[in-house]
Design a protein around this motif. Structure first.
Motif, PDB file in Angstrom:
ATOM      1  N   ALA A   1      18.522 -34.264 -50.896  1.00 33.84           N
ATOM      2  CA  ALA A   1      17.150 -33.935 -51.312  1.00 33.84           C
ATOM      3  C   ALA A   1      16.636 -32.720 -50.552  1.00 33.84           C
ATOM      4  O   ALA A   1      15.992 -31.836 -51.126  1.00 33.84           O
ATOM      5  CB  ALA A   1      16.242 -35.143 -51.083  1.00 33.84           C
ATOM      6  N   LYS A   2      16.934 -32.659 -49.255  1.00 32.06           N
ATOM      7  CA  LYS A   2      16.492 -31.514 -48.452  1.00 32.06           C
ATOM      8  C   LYS A   2      17.187 -30.237 -48.906  1.00 32.06           C
ATOM      9  O   LYS A   2      16.563 -29.177 -48.998  1.00 32.06           O
ATOM     10  CB  LYS A   2      16.771 -31.777 -46.973  1.00 32.06           C
TER      11      LYS A   2
ATOM     12  N   THR B   1      16.976 -41.379 -57.032  1.00 33.20           N
ATOM     13  CA  THR B   1      16.593 -40.927 -55.691  1.00 33.20           C
ATOM     14  C   THR B   1      17.830 -40.381 -55.000  1.00 33.20           C
ATOM     15  O   THR B   1      18.842 -41.071 -54.891  1.00 33.20           O
ATOM     16  CB  THR B   1      16.018 -42.081 -54.849  1.00 33.20           C
ATOM     17  N   LEU B   2      17.738 -39.143 -54.550  1.00 38.96           N
ATOM     18  CA  LEU B   2      18.873 -38.525 -53.871  1.00 38.96           C
ATOM     19  C   LEU B   2      18.926 -38.954 -52.406  1.00 38.96           C
ATOM     20  O   LEU B   2      17.884 -39.257 -51.805  1.00 38.96           O
ATOM     21  CB  LEU B   2      18.741 -36.998 -53.926  1.00 38.96           C
TER      22      LEU B   2
ATOM     23  N   PRO C   1      10.980 -34.221 -48.923  1.00 34.75           N
ATOM     24  CA  PRO C   1      11.321 -33.612 -50.215  1.00 34.75           C
ATOM     25  C   PRO C   1      10.950 -34.514 -51.389  1.00 34.75           C
ATOM     26  O   PRO C   1      11.137 -35.733 -51.332  1.00 34.75           O
ATOM     27  CB  PRO C   1      12.845 -33.429 -50.133  1.00 34.75           C
TER      28      PRO C   1
ATOM     29  N   PHE D   1      12.497 -34.871 -54.024  1.00 36.78           N
ATOM     30  CA  PHE D   1      13.691 -35.477 -54.606  1.00 36.78           C
ATOM     31  C   PHE D   1      14.227 -36.633 -53.756  1.00 36.78           C
ATOM     32  O   PHE D   1      15.157 -37.315 -54.154  1.00 36.78           O
ATOM     33  CB  PHE D   1      14.760 -34.403 -54.816  1.00 36.78           C
ATOM     34  N   GLY D   2      13.632 -36.818 -52.580  1.00 39.49           N
ATOM     35  CA  GLY D   2      14.036 -37.921 -51.739  1.00 39.49           C
ATOM     36  C   GLY D   2      13.097 -39.107 -51.805  1.00 39.49           C
ATOM     37  O   GLY D   2      13.311 -40.115 -51.117  1.00 39.49           O
TER      38      GLY D   2
ATOM     39  N   ARG E   1       7.797 -30.328 -51.436  1.00 37.95           N
ATOM     40  CA  ARG E   1       7.785 -31.346 -50.388  1.00 37.95           C
ATOM     41  C   ARG E   1       6.405 -31.978 -50.311  1.00 37.95           C
ATOM     42  O   ARG E   1       5.397 -31.321 -50.587  1.00 37.95           O
ATOM     43  CB  ARG E   1       8.133 -30.730 -49.021  1.00 37.95           C
TER      44      ARG E   1
END
Length: 402
Positions: free
Chosen positions: A341-342, A335-336, A246, A248-249, A232
């Motif tokens: 992402a979380k 991008t999720l 995150p 991934f976000g 994160r």
């Protein structure tokens, strides 16, 4: 009887580039500050992006270059010791616990150095770097907290030489330290201490603003941020609160262009040429990661050992699959949704790479990305610019053909 005028060093006859003028490294310039001084005389040899010479400078600084038969040295460079540490009593306002500031203050107070090259922030912008030669502990403490923007640390080198200073501590990141090592014999110093921090993905001030506005819910109150081992981004705000986003976000498509081309072409994340490196990426969460590269680094660390809690480094998990999957994901700008992402962040935090394996994950991810960047944008530089250790790291993964 005629008087003899001492020869003026050749570099003192050179002229610094004017602000805003085109730099020798062109778009790959990391704004290290060397070209803002008469040391521009040495730029073709000294610049990390014109003349990659990590192996040669390692031998000069540490007595040897890294052992390419030792995979750990591919990643972490020459070292005598490695540990996790934190101050028993953290410095108020420090980004972590204040180990870098503590070492600098101790060296000044004990008279080991006459000045410390460090970076304060400009009076009107907390993120605008202002390199200084600190001569008191108070001036060092005014430089605490990372400035995540390109910083011309070496712009003060003329001041160092002209001051007659003989013992100096320089704090900086990899590209700055490579240029500094290349010219250190010209500074007139009796002793140079180099305290390094790991570095990746710096931005211009404008790029930083875009990153903050794209990523944080309150960009105007961010005090500092860091990409942490829990996958994160941690933003600390003025009220002391911590906002976590995150990895991934992150909006990869929007953010791809904020990172400096120099950072996308860098293969010295771990600051190979510093005497002592203080970061976080190889340590457990809440600790700092320390690499002692030579006897000078050990001397620096020994000054503050009584103030530190330490433990050995550890490593767990397997990074390889995550790195391989990240290559096409970054390429496509995936991008999720934030909920996904979380969730992924929670899962990876529990079962993903930790300690030194997290450090390898970060290095692998950035080196594969950077190798592709250089291959595509500067193919003529690829072979000479990418160090052998980085080629071996990248060679573990399958890259796209184009």
């Amino acid at each position: 009887m005629t008087s003899v005028t001492p020869d003026v060093p050749k570099h003192q006859k050179a002229k610094a580039l004017k602000p805003g003028s085109r730099r020798p490294a062109k778009e790959l310039c990391s704004e290290c500050g060397l070209c803002d001084t008469y040391y521009i005389h040495y730029v073709k040899e000294a610049c990390a992006f014109l003349n990659q010479q990590i192996a040669e400078l390692e031998a000069m600084a540490h007595g040897r270059s890294r052992d390419l038969d030792n995979e750990d040295e591919w990643y972490f460079g020459v070292s005598q010791d490695m540990m996790a540490a934190r101050r028993i009593e953290p410095i108020p306002g420090a980004q972590w616990t204040g180990i870098v500031s503590t070492i600098a203050c101790e060296m000044l107070e004990r008279g080991l150095v006459e000045g410390v090259v460090c970076v304060q922030n400009s009076p009107d912008d907390r993120f605008q770097p202002m390199p200084v030669i600190a001569r008191t502990p108070e001036e060092v403490l005014a430089a605490r907290v990372n400035k995540p923007t390109l910083s011309p640390n070496l712009s003060i080198l003329e001041q160092v030489e002209r001051s007659g200073m003989k013992r100096l501590l320089a704090i900086g990141v990899g590209c700055q330290i490579q240029a500094l090592r290349a010219v250190q014999a010209e500074l007139g110093l009796e002793k140079l201490y180099v305290l390094g921090t790991p570095c990746v993905d710096n931005v211009t001030r404008e790029g930083l603003q875009k990153f903050l506005e794209t990523t944080s819910q309150s960009p105007d109150t961010v005090v500092h941020y860091e990409f942490m081992q829990d996958f994160r981004v941690h933003f600390k705000h003025e009220d002391g609160s911590i906002e976590k986003v995150p990895f991934f976000g992150l909006n990869t498509k929007k953010l791809k262009d904020v990172f400096a081309p120099s950072c996308l072409s860098c293969f010295d994340y771990v600051n190979s040429l510093a005497d002592l490196v203080v970061g976080y990426m190889g340590a457990p969460f809440g600790w700092q990661w320390i690499v002692v590269r030579n006897d000078t680094g050990r001397e620096m660390l020994d000054l503050v050992r009584p103030l530190l809690e330490t433990q050995g480094v550890s490593s767990s998990g397997d990074r390889r699959q995550a790195v391989q999957q990240s290559i096409p994901a970054y390429e496509k700008g995936v991008t999720l949704p934030m909920w996904a992402a979380k969730l992924m962040g929670v899962v990876i935090e529990r079962i993903g790479p930790k300690g030194l394996e997290y450090a390898r994950f970060s290095i692998d991810s950035h080196f594969t990305r950077n190798y592709l960047y250089v291959r595509r944008t500067h193919p003529e530089k690829l072979d000479d610019h990418v160090p052998e250790f980085a080629k071996r790291i990248v060679g573990q993964y399958q890259l796209p053909d184009s």
